[in-house]
Motif scaffolding. Structure first.
Motif, mmCIF file in Angstrom:
data_model
loop_
_atom_site.group_PDB
_atom_site.id
_atom_site.type_symbol
_atom_site.label_atom_id
_atom_site.label_comp_id
_atom_site.label_asym_id
_atom_site.label_seq_id
_atom_site.Cartn_x
_atom_site.Cartn_y
_atom_site.Cartn_z
ATOM 1 N N SER A 75 41.814 37.660 35.351
ATOM 2 C CA SER A 75 42.910 39.047 35.462
ATOM 3 C C SER A 75 41.492 39.976 35.311
ATOM 4 C CB SER A 75 43.430 38.741 34.060
ATOM 5 O OG SER A 75 43.063 38.194 33.198
ATOM 6 N N SER A 76 40.344 39.717 35.609
ATOM 7 C CA SER A 76 39.380 40.462 35.208
ATOM 8 C C SER A 76 38.905 41.179 36.533
ATOM 9 C CB SER A 76 38.277 40.201 34.568
ATOM 10 O OG SER A 76 37.479 38.691 35.046
ATOM 11 N N PHE A 77 39.831 40.628 37.758
ATOM 12 C CA PHE A 77 39.729 40.996 39.030
ATOM 13 C C PHE A 77 40.116 41.908 39.152
ATOM 14 C CE2 PHE A 77 40.464 41.188 43.127
ATOM 15 C CZ PHE A 77 39.342 40.382 44.218
ATOM 16 N N SER A 78 39.968 43.016 39.335
ATOM 17 C CA SER A 78 40.546 44.809 39.461
ATOM 18 C C SER A 78 41.732 44.609 40.620
ATOM 19 C CB SER A 78 39.670 45.922 39.493
ATOM 20 O OG SER A 78 40.623 46.939 39.787
ATOM 21 N N LEU A 79 42.963 44.640 39.345
ATOM 22 C CA LEU A 79 43.895 44.538 40.365
ATOM 23 C C LEU A 79 44.234 45.993 41.758
ATOM 24 C CD1 LEU A 79 47.045 43.364 40.658
ATOM 25 C CD2 LEU A 79 47.581 45.317 39.199
ATOM 26 N N ASN A 80 43.871 47.353 41.268
ATOM 27 C CA ASN A 80 44.512 48.112 41.889
ATOM 28 C C ASN A 80 43.443 48.263 42.978
ATOM 29 O OD1 ASN A 80 46.640 48.390 41.007
ATOM 30 N ND2 ASN A 80 45.412 50.359 39.125
ATOM 31 N N ALA A 81 42.075 48.026 43.028
ATOM 32 C CA ALA A 81 41.288 48.367 44.135
ATOM 33 C C ALA A 81 41.798 47.529 45.276
ATOM 34 C CB ALA A 81 40.387 48.152 43.401
ATOM 35 N N VAL B 136 47.615 38.567 54.476
ATOM 36 C CA VAL B 136 47.688 40.028 53.440
ATOM 37 C C VAL B 136 49.095 40.069 52.166
ATOM 38 C CG1 VAL B 136 47.874 42.247 53.005
ATOM 39 C CG2 VAL B 136 46.516 41.127 54.677
ATOM 40 N N HIS B 137 49.809 39.492 52.671
ATOM 41 C CA HIS B 137 50.910 39.173 51.523
ATOM 42 C C HIS B 137 50.815 38.095 50.905
ATOM 43 C CE1 HIS B 137 52.816 41.627 53.992
ATOM 44 N NE2 HIS B 137 53.170 40.984 54.626
ATOM 45 N N PHE B 138 50.279 36.718 51.235
ATOM 46 C CA PHE B 138 49.533 35.579 50.010
ATOM 47 C C PHE B 138 48.800 36.139 49.179
ATOM 48 C CE2 PHE B 138 47.662 31.162 49.640
ATOM 49 C CZ PHE B 138 48.818 31.371 49.149
ATOM 50 N N LEU B 139 47.616 36.842 50.227
ATOM 51 C CA LEU B 139 46.878 37.412 48.650
ATOM 52 C C LEU B 139 47.569 38.399 47.723
ATOM 53 C CD1 LEU B 139 43.116 37.993 48.711
ATOM 54 C CD2 LEU B 139 44.590 36.665 50.861
ATOM 55 N N ARG B 140 48.418 39.219 48.056
ATOM 56 C CA ARG B 140 48.688 39.987 47.266
ATOM 57 C C ARG B 140 49.599 39.221 46.847
ATOM 58 N NH1 ARG B 140 51.909 44.557 50.453
ATOM 59 N NH2 ARG B 140 51.679 45.969 48.868
ATOM 60 N N TYR B 141 50.129 38.480 47.010
ATOM 61 C CA TYR B 141 50.379 37.321 45.848
ATOM 62 C C TYR B 141 49.800 36.649 44.998
ATOM 63 C CZ TYR B 141 51.338 32.262 44.724
ATOM 64 O OH TYR B 141 52.122 30.935 43.913
ATOM 65 N N LEU B 142 48.564 36.224 45.729
ATOM 66 C CA LEU B 142 47.838 35.161 44.763
ATOM 67 C C LEU B 142 47.341 36.958 44.005
ATOM 68 C CD1 LEU B 142 45.088 33.772 46.538
ATOM 69 C CD2 LEU B 142 46.630 32.669 44.526
ATOM 70 N N ASN B 143 47.238 37.980 43.686
ATOM 71 C CA ASN B 143 46.844 38.834 42.888
ATOM 72 C C ASN B 143 47.355 39.514 42.338
ATOM 73 O OD1 ASN B 143 45.003 40.719 42.669
ATOM 74 N ND2 ASN B 143 45.727 42.660 44.214
ATOM 75 N N SER B 144 48.990 39.284 42.454
ATOM 76 C CA SER B 144 49.532 39.377 41.071
ATOM 77 C C SER B 144 49.637 38.578 40.489
ATOM 78 C CB SER B 144 51.041 40.090 41.837
ATOM 79 O OG SER B 144 51.366 39.050 42.903
ATOM 80 N N LEU B 145 49.818 37.595 40.882
ATOM 81 C CA LEU B 145 50.322 36.413 40.070
ATOM 82 C C LEU B 145 48.878 36.085 38.862
ATOM 83 C CD1 LEU B 145 50.972 33.165 39.902
ATOM 84 C CD2 LEU B 145 49.291 32.039 40.820
#
Lengths: 921, 577
Positions: free
Chosen positions: A297-303, A321-330
């Motif tokens: 979670s210290s990975f910047s979400l918004n950037a 890209v969708h998968f990465l977005r999934y990971l990011n929100s996960l």
């Protein structure tokens, strides 16, 4: 369009590629010279080639660099050379003013490739092998240029114009052939883009900050809230305010993830933005996904979200890209976004894009690979703590992979189920796997969950072994070792006379199991995908260029000077990340094994190995765990002051976010400290917070829950509310029994014994202590066993002086273990108990040999003062005072009595002001 | 509603002004409404009624609650003064520019007007530039298409247009038309809030520009946004609200609104088509069909909304009518997405799914964001058993409009077909959330829960209960409820639902295996609970059917009679006189 899975091969000629072509041309001009003009030595020439190679391969970004960036990178090659090269490059680029110029340029490029027969070339001529990396690159560029239609050529020309113009707006020396139509509105366009996105980002950021504020207001009592909030806000600001505020903390947390200002730079430059090749982009996405996993979670979400959104806009058919977005929100605990993106990804890709094991043997078949979707969904539910759904989905995944005979997916799914079962407490076997389809039902539901888990683990590792999935095999061994650690493994069919109980909880056994996974290292190469490693290497190489020691590029000899630490973390090792991670966690597991066994030094050593060797490649939560262990060790052996100092450092390193281990550690330390000092209110508050951290779903976060109620019972005990403490401990025992938490059961039993001891019912305490002792024995919990022995001795002691002898023997038996591995508190307790034994033993005359008693007491008091454990310290001083009184050493008696008074007073009125932690809050 | 004469006059002026500014579709819309106003009987002339012939027949058939043309109490309309035309200084240049514009030479038109300062000229110049940019954007989109999808080309005029228009607005020298254009630019740019404000400003000073209304409508994505708009109460607002309600899936509100407007514009084809749309969403296919028949009679070359008509014909399996419609639109305009969609529907009805996919694809080529074509194509792929393709198509529909419950439903079905019921539930949940009154969706979800794999019967029962509550036409829910309760051993509940189902079947005069099943269960149930009279009734009814049940019923009847006849002697034995 529907159902058509597009292949890769998105290689389009772009201005950046044109400049690389021009540079390649400079590298290998069609002249008869071994080292062409501007280069002074062969090594310099070779360096340049390396640079070009890295340019074509690096995957640090989704967009190609602009001319500025390229020139900046070239600056690192050396002053003189840089001047010449950039001059050449810019003049070549700016001389392109009509489509015909482009045609000429590319036909010239063709000239530097060697002809089909290499014999015709003279030896010392620099020529490009068409099959070399650079040659291939050039050929691809040529091909894609030849495939362009006239409109495409026009676009390319316009774009080259823009590309140069942006770069040269700062240096007026170069005048460009202006394309009047596009040039005047271009800058306006970029301004337009600029304005737009800035708004969005700031809106979002402020919204988020406000939301956080609101959230934190509600839970004002939360100890960590201000800190976490601070961390979050800073995190966001870094991404929003560009370079200005790049805090050290951020850098430390994410050393090489996209620099926070990336999003901005890319966004305003969209006018001239071109995606890198598909291959490079995939590499980038892969790296990012590793980074997300690593930094959590210290990975910047918004950037990152902004980058992804942009990528999606530029390449709508790149479903990954969708998968990465999934990971990011996960990893940012956004359930709904994660769910949505996961479904979207699999709807579009049918699971055939991006999974390295999907392409391996069978290629993509017509049915799609939706079983992978189920697997991912199951893991997502697991991550969010929905064990029921997770199990349901994973069961479905098992069925589907069996139907589609996708053995690989089946193996992974089984491993996931094992993981689920081992992490989540399930009380009864019936009803967990509701349907008749469940993979386990064939074994029969009469088995306990643990047995089912064991069977599953075996099955899963068998499959993984037969499919040669190295990583999975290793992970399975890890899981097996973990299982061994916490469960007594009985023979499945226990007929007949008692079979030899096969206990594997001994750390040596765990290590044996772990070693089975190690052959992985030697064989990882067969499984890892070459793309990411290669690309990552190039990226790191290029990044090295930009670092201060630029001269390094051209001078080979000073590699070692002053850049060691830096090189160590940036230079990608030849072992891929996941393998390193697995290895690292095996060390952590060893540490845990030794910890439960009770060997403090070995625990510490294993943790230290992990922290020094594997923390770079490991995920943030794992290295937080390592830090946690080390700090706990400090607290137990060196007292709280040092532990809190270390905690502060750790907190800075790991931005503390709601559920992190560091927060947990902080609460644990606070609780211990408060208990020892007698701040019972604070202790209770901390304890409650600890309980709140656990999820409310039954069966989830079992460790946390047991710990919270264990601490609750201890707080009650400290407050002398025995019956309540006993009630809490009883219910905890029931829970442990229900969920088969056997290791925890031992400590709960010990706690019950303690409660009875303190309440004065020593007789009642004895059976509990004995039970705990036998548990410890069967689980190889040696340290706990020692402390149970000690408690037993104390119980005997409190039964009267007749039992002093027995108690003394017990203590003597436990003493080696306690002195070797026990913490300060345990040692002190042992010393006091020993002293008491001597005092109450009629055979020993204290007056003859006072040091027998005084020496342990002194040691105990010293240790307890470090811990600020007022109650016990008071007891020690009291005993000392009595002894001194008997001996008639009055001055010393007064001294001890004064210390006793001091501690008792401190216990009764806990003072806040000198509290190190309270002041930091 | 304002008096018809006022509307008429306002519209007449508006049409002139709109077409003078080359806002052709808005002027087309206004003209359609103009002739849609019912003539006063006093001025009845045969030529005026040419368009209006026959329209009253539908009204006669479907107006059950006649809405009077008196305005609703409390609603007063503001009268917006018709805008004064500004002085035409350089009328000749304007004429030239307009001619260029009409020939679709936008840049030339803009160039001619470069030094003109009249408001009209400024608008036309900006509008021409905007359209030129749009045209170029479309071309570039095709030119720059890459394997990873369409690159997003931008309208390169937006920036300069925005700058110019915002200055004009700041100076206060902007007219409603330029405001409309400004709103358009802002919307393209993504700053929706400002776009809404600007459009509202434009509409409050010039309400007859339907283009502006529809832009505003597309920006109202939630009911809250809609309610927060500060609009003057002009009669055009009713059109807007009706349209917006429809898009927000408030179909009955929309229908009421349209029926109210229809009291003035009783011959408007537009309103008829919109009413048909609302009825279609309410699944009143009969009425939709009648309306469309009427519409085609009055306006035979109409293509708009005909795809919906084809959907109705498809649902009713009217082969020849559908082919006739397809032929007609094909001859009218072959390259309209609607036409392709109709043909696709026809082929689908004929069972030629490959061909139908071809036509849906063509429709999508013409309009990438054509929602129903994506969904229908998904259906075709499902028929062809190509589930991944179907999933992809549905997903695209959903990404275009996340409120399209049909596509969510389709996704759920596709996954269910692949034996992934738990995964499918996510999609069914979405569709049910969007359309909670559709029994089919609830039933689909219930069946998902019921599958062997999941076997979550309690949840299935909950879903069926919802389905039974919202007018389940196929009457699946009641039967299933009864069955499930029976399976779970709750016989009382099962009997309750079987009885209900029986009543319903009786009311609808349906026969079939369900009837036998219900009777059979009820008979045994009543007998088990010693309600012999009821049981006898059910058994006797069973005798009307053939098959093994008849025999069982006979045996049961006999048994019951024996029991009953043997009771009295037993009584005698036990209680001797």
């Amino acid at each position: 369009m529907g159902g058509v899975v597009k292949g890769g091969g998105a290689f389009a000629i772009t201005p950046h590629k044109v400049s690389v072509c021009i540079l390649i041309h400079m590298y290998a001009p069609p002249a008869l010279m071994s080292v062409p003009f501007p280069f002074s030595s062969v090594s310099q020439h070779n360096r340049f080639a390396l640079f070009l190679l890295a340019l074509t391969k690096s995957c640090d970004d989704i967009l190609e660099p602009k001319l500025d960036d390229l020139i900046n990178q070239m600056r690192e090659i050396g002053d003189l050379l840089y001047q010449w090269l950039t001059d050449q490059l810019i003049s070549r680029l700016s001389s392109l003013s009509s489509p015909d110029d482009l045609f000429n340029l590319f036909s010239e490029m063709r000239g530097i490739l060697t002809g089909p027969d290499p014999g015709a070339v003279e030896d010392d001529q620099v020529s490009l092998d068409p099959n070399s990396n650079l040659g291939m690159f050039l050929r691809r560029c040529l091909l894609s240029f030849n495939l362009l239609c006239f409109e495409g050529v026009c676009h390319l020309l316009t774009n080259i114009g823009l590309y140069c113009k942006e770069a040269l707006s700062s240096c007026p020396a170069y005048e460009l052939p202006c394309l009047d139509d596009s040039s005047n509105d271009m800058e306006a366009l970029s301004e337009y883009e600029n304005m737009d996105l800035e708004n969005i980002v700031f809106e979002k950021v402020t919204e988020e900050i406000e939301a956080r504020k609101k959230a934190s207001e509600k839970v004002s009592f939360h100890l960590h809230a201000p800190n976490a909030l601070f961390g979050l806000v800073e995190d966001i600001e870094v991404s929003a305010v560009q370079k200005a505020k790049q805090g050290d903390k951020y850098k430390e947390a994410c050393p090489y993830v996209h620099p926070p200002n990336d999003a901005f730079r890319e966004v305003d430059a969209k006018a001239g933005a071109f995606l890198r090749t598909n291959w490079q982009m995939q590499g980038y996405l892969m790296e990012q996904s590793d980074a997300i996993e690593k930094y959590g979670s210290s990975f910047s979400l918004n950037a990152f979200e902004i980058i992804l959104r942009q990528l999606q806009k530029l390449a709508p058919e790149l479903h990954r890209v969708h998968f990465l977005r999934y990971l990011n929100s996960l990893y940012h605990d956004d359930y709904f976004a994660a769910l949505e993106n996961l479904h979207r990804y699999f709807d579009y890709s049918a699971g055939t894009e991006g999974f390295d094991f999907a392409q391996s043997s069978m290629g993509c078949n017509i049915f799609g690979r939706y079983e992978i979707a189920l697997l991912c969904l199951g893991m997502m539910h697991f991550h969010f703590g929905h064990p029921k759904q997770a199990l349901e989905v994973l069961t479905e995944a098992v069925c589907l992979s069996q139907q589609r005979s996708n053995d690989t997916c089946l193996a992974y799914t089984l491993a996931a189920i094992c993981n689920l079962l081992s992490e989540i407490g399930i009380s009864t076997a019936t009803g967990i796997l509701g349907s008749s389809y469940s993979p386990i039902s064939s074994i029969g539901t009469s088995l306990s969950v643990q047995q089912q888990l064991f069977v599953l683990l075996k099955e899963s590792s068998r499959r993984a072994e037969s499919l040669k999935l190295k990583r999975l095999v290793a992970a399975n061994h890890l899981a097996m070792a973990k299982f061994d650690l916490t469960h007594v493994q009985r023979p499945l069919l226990s007929f007949g006379p008692k079979n030899s109980m096969n206990l594997k909880t001994c750390p040596t056994n765990v290590c044996k199991e772990l070693r089975l996974g190690y052959h992985l290292i030697s064989e990882f190469s067969s499984e890892s995908s070459p793309m990411s490693i290669d690309g990552a290497f190039s990226t790191a190489w290029l990044k090295n260029l930009q670092k201060p020691m630029g001269s390094l590029v051209l001078s080979q000899e000073n590699v070692s000077t002053g850049s060691n630490a830096f090189q160590f973390c940036v230079q990608p090792s030849s072992i891929p990340g996941p393998v390193l991670q697995l290895l690292g966690s095996s060390y952590l597991l060893r540490a845990t094994a030794w910890e439960t066994y009770g060997s403090a030094p070995l625990t510490r050593i294993n943790t230290l190995i992990y922290a020094t060797c594997f923390s770079d490649g490991s995920s943030l939560s794992d290295s937080a765990l390592a830090h946690m262990k080390l700090i706990q060790h400090l607290a137990v052996f060196k007292g709280y002051k040092e532990a809190f100092l270390a905690l502060k450092i750790a907190e800075e390193k790991f931005l503390s976010v709601s559920k992190s281990r560091i927060l947990l550690l902080k609460l644990q330390l606070l609780h211990e400290c408060a208990l020892h000092r007698g701040h019972l209110k604070l202790a209770q508050q901390v304890c409650d917070e600890l309980g709140v951290m656990a999820s409310s779903v039954t069966g989830v976060d079992m460790e946390l829950k047991t710990e919270a109620s264990l601490r609750h019972a201890r707080t009650l005990l400290a407050a002398n509310q025995f019956s309540q403490a006993a009630a809490v401990a009883q219910s905890l025992f029931c829970m442990c029994y229900k969920f088969n938490l056997q290791v925890e059961t031992a400590s709960v039993l010990l706690l019950l014994a303690e409660i009875h001891k303190k309440s004065g019912n020593a007789v009642l305490g004895l059976p509990y202590a004995l039970a705990s002792l036998s548990f410890c024995q069967s689980f190889n919990l040696d340290l706990l066993k020692a402390s149970a022995t000690l408690t037993l001795a104390e119980l005997w002691l409190s039964l009267g002086s007749d039992h002093a002898k027995r108690a003394s023997i017990l203590i003597q038996r436990a003493l080696p273990m306690i002195l070797g591995h026990g913490g300060l508190e345990l040692c002190a307790r042992a010393f006091i108990a020993q002293a008491k034994c001597f005092l109450s033993d009629p055979n020993i005359s204290v007056s003859q040999n006072p040091e027998v008693v005084l020496d342990p007491l002194r040691q105990a008091s010293e240790e307890l003062e470090v811990l600020e454990y007022h109650e016990l310290a008071g007891e020690a001083f009291y005993l000392m005072a009595i002894v001194f009184d008997k001996l008639g050493r009055l001055a010393e008696r007064e001294e001890a009595a004064a210390s006793f008074k001091k501690h008792m007073l401190a216990l009764e009125n806990p003072r806040d002001e000198e509290d190190p932690i309270l002041s930091t809050r | 509603m304002s008096s018809k004469e006022t509307c008429r006059n306002e519209l007449r002026t508006a049409i002139r002004q709109l077409s003078d500014r080359c806002l052709y579709s808005a002027s087309k819309w206004a003209a359609e409404q103009l002739v849609g106003i019912e003539q006063d009987p006093a001025k009845y002339t045969p030529s005026n009624t040419r368009f209006q012939r026959g329209s009253s027949s539908i009204r006669r058939r479907f107006r059950t609650n006649e809405i009077t043309s008196t305005p609703v109490a409390g609603v007063s309309y503001v009268s917006t003064p018709v805008m004064e035309e500004d002085e035409v200084v350089n009328g000749d240049f304007y004429l030239l520019a307009k001619s260029y514009f009409d020939c679709r030479e936008y840049r030339r038109a803009a160039h001619v007007l470069r030094d003109q300062n009249g408001k009209k000229s400024i608008f036309l110049r900006c509008y021409a530039l905007y359209l030129a940019g749009e045209k170029r954007k479309e071309e570039e989109m095709i030119e720059l298409e890459s394997p990873l999808g369409k690159s997003d080309a931008v309208n390169r005029e937006l920036v300069s247009l925005e700058r110019e228009l915002s200055t004009l607005r700041k100076n206060g020298t902007i007219d409603p038309f330029c405001l409309y254009l400004y709103g358009l630019v802002l919307k393209d740019k993504g700053s929706e809030n400002l776009a809404r404000t600007v459009l509202v400003e434009s509409l409050n000073s010039y309400p007859w520009n339907w283009n502006a209304w529809s832009e505003l409508q597309s920006l109202c994505t939630t009911i809250d946004i809609l309610n927060s708009l500060n609009l003057n109460n002009h009669w055009m607002k009713d059109f807007f609200l009706a349209c917006a309600y429809q898009e927000l899936r408030m179909h009955s509100e929309s229908l009421t609104k349209y029926e109210y407007i229809q009291s003035t514009f009783s011959f408007s084809n537009y309103i008829q088509a919109q009413i048909a749309k609302a009825q279609y969403s309410l699944r009143e296919f009969e009425q939709v069909e009648v309306i469309f028949e009427e519409l085609l009679r009055n306006d035979p070359y109409r293509v708009e909304e005909m795809d919906m008509y084809s959907n109705v014909l498809y649902a009713k399996e009217c082969f020849s009518a559908l082919s006739y419609l397809a032929h007609r639109v094909f001859m009218t305009d072959k390259y309209r997405p609607e036409s392709c969609c109709i043909i696709g529907n026809y082929y689908s009805l004929k069972g030629q799914h490959e061909k139908s996919v071809v036509y849906f694809r063509r429709a999508l080529k013409l309009n990438k964001n054509y929602l129903s074509a994506w969904t229908l194509m998904g259906h075709e792929y499902v028929e062809m058993k190509n589930t991944p393709a179907a999933v992809d198509a549905y997903r695209r529909a959903v990404d275009i409009n996340p409120c399209d419950y049909r596509a969510w439903y389709g996704l759920g079905q596709a996954y269910e077909m692949m034996h992934m019921p738990f995964y499918a539930l996510h999609y069914f949940r979405k569709s049910v959330f969007l359309q909670p009154n559709d029994s089919r969706l609830w039933i689909a979800m219930a069946q998902c829960y019921e599958t062997e794999q999941l076997h979550m019967l309690e949840e299935a029962i909950k879903c069926y209960r919802r389905a039974a509550n919202c007018n389940d036409r196929e009457a699946i829910a009641l039967n299933q409820l009864a069955k499930l309760h029976h399976e779970l051993g709750r016989d009382e509940e099962a009997a309750f639902y079987y009885k209900k189902d029986l009543e319903r079947m009786e009311a609808e005069e349906r026969e079939g295996p369900n009837m036998v099943e219900a009777l059979m269960f009820l008979a045994t149930h009543c007998r088990a609970h010693n309600r012999f009279e009821e049981a006898e009734v059910y058994c006797t009814r069973l005798l009307d059917y053939t098959g093994p049940e008849k025999e069982t019923a006979k045996i049961m009847l006999r048994g019951m009679r024996m029991d009953q006849s043997s009771f009295p002697p037993m009584d005698v034995e036990h209680f001797p006189p």
